[in-house]
Design an enzyme around this catalytic site. Structure first.
Site, PDB file in Angstrom:
ATOM      1  N   GLY A   1      -5.302  -7.737  28.803  1.00  0.00           N
ATOM      2  CA  GLY A   1      -6.637  -7.217  29.097  1.00  0.00           C
ATOM      3  C   GLY A   1      -6.750  -6.357  30.350  1.00  0.00           C
TER       4      GLY A   1
ATOM      5  N   TYR B   1      -6.459   3.296  22.545  1.00  0.00           N
ATOM      6  CA  TYR B   1      -7.655   4.109  22.791  1.00  0.00           C
ATOM      7  C   TYR B   1      -8.558   4.139  21.555  1.00  0.00           C
ATOM      8  CZ  TYR B   1      -5.269   5.848  26.985  1.00  0.00           C
ATOM      9  OH  TYR B   1      -4.640   5.941  28.204  1.00  0.00           O
TER      10      TYR B   1
END
Ligand SMILES: CC(C)(COP(=O)(O)OP(=O)(O)OC[C@H]1O[C@@H](n2cnc3c(N)ncnc32)[C@H](O)[C@@H]1OP(=O)(O)O)[C@@H](O)C(=O)NCCC(=O)NCCS
Length: 175
Positions: A103, A139
């Site tokens: 993360g 992304y």
């Protein structure tokens, strides 16, 4: 989620940021292309006219004092669209290998995005290598669009030699 803090870089982080910049260059198989050092980073990022901003990810529980090893960084700067006004360029996003998939990259990216929103930027843009499928998936997974594919814009660049030749040829009186 990894136990890290994301904060704005200070001038004291330049050596660590430089270490991570070199790691990213190795990831791109372009280690020999890194032409600056931490002194240049200090001058260009923390002088009278900062040319970039940088967020760093620092483990909450590793190291002591001011010299905690950094595990990631996001370098960005403000850009401008004549059509839409303020925009932001995310130049680098990097998390060191051992800290990936916890993360940290998302956190750094989210913080840059939040800053861009606070500045009322119309968009955040960046370049990703076509072979870097892992980053492209990352992304895409968070809603980003491949704008070259969508809009057909190509990235152009003139490097120092070409710049000099061009200026000497087209503005010989100023050479
Ligand atoms: C691309 C990069 C920045 C991503 O950083 P990261 O810290 O690994 O990213 P995250 O951990 O936030 O997310 C990666 C994956 O882990 C998952 N993840 C997020 N939080 C997680 C957690 N707490 N536990 C387990 N997995 C988690 C995400 O879902 C994500 O999966 P997805 O890509 O399928 O969506 C990193 O891989 C990197 O530095 N790569 C090398 C350099 C590079 O390519 N940079 C981009 C250049 S443009």
């Amino acid at each position: 989620m990894a136990d890290v803090t994301v904060r704005e870089a200070t001038v004291h982080d330049c050596e660590e940021i430089m270490r991570l910049i070199k790691e990213l260059a190795v990831h791109h198989n372009e280690a020999d292309k890194v032409a600056i050092d931490e002194h240049v980073l200090r001058r260009d990022g923390f002088g009278d006219t900062p040319y970039f901003h940088c967020l760093v990810a620092e483990p909450s529980t590793q190291g002591t004092g001011q010299q905690r090893p950094l595990v990631g960084y996001a370098m960005y700067y403000w850009t401008y669209s004549p059509w839409c006004g303020k925009t932001c360029c995310l130049e680098d996003l990097f998390v060191t290998k051992d800290w990936r998939n916890h993360g940290v990259g998302t956190l750094l990216w989210a913080h840059v995005t939040k800053t861009a929103l606070a500045r009322e930027c119309a968009w955040v843009h960046w370049v990703v290598m076509d072979w870097n499928q892992q980053a492209r998936d990352f992304y895409h997974g968070n809603g980003a669009t491949n704008w070259s594919e969508k809009d057909g814009r190509l990235v152009y660049r003139m490097t120092h030699g070409t710049m000099t030749t061009f200026v000497n040829k087209r503005l010989p009186e100023t050479a």
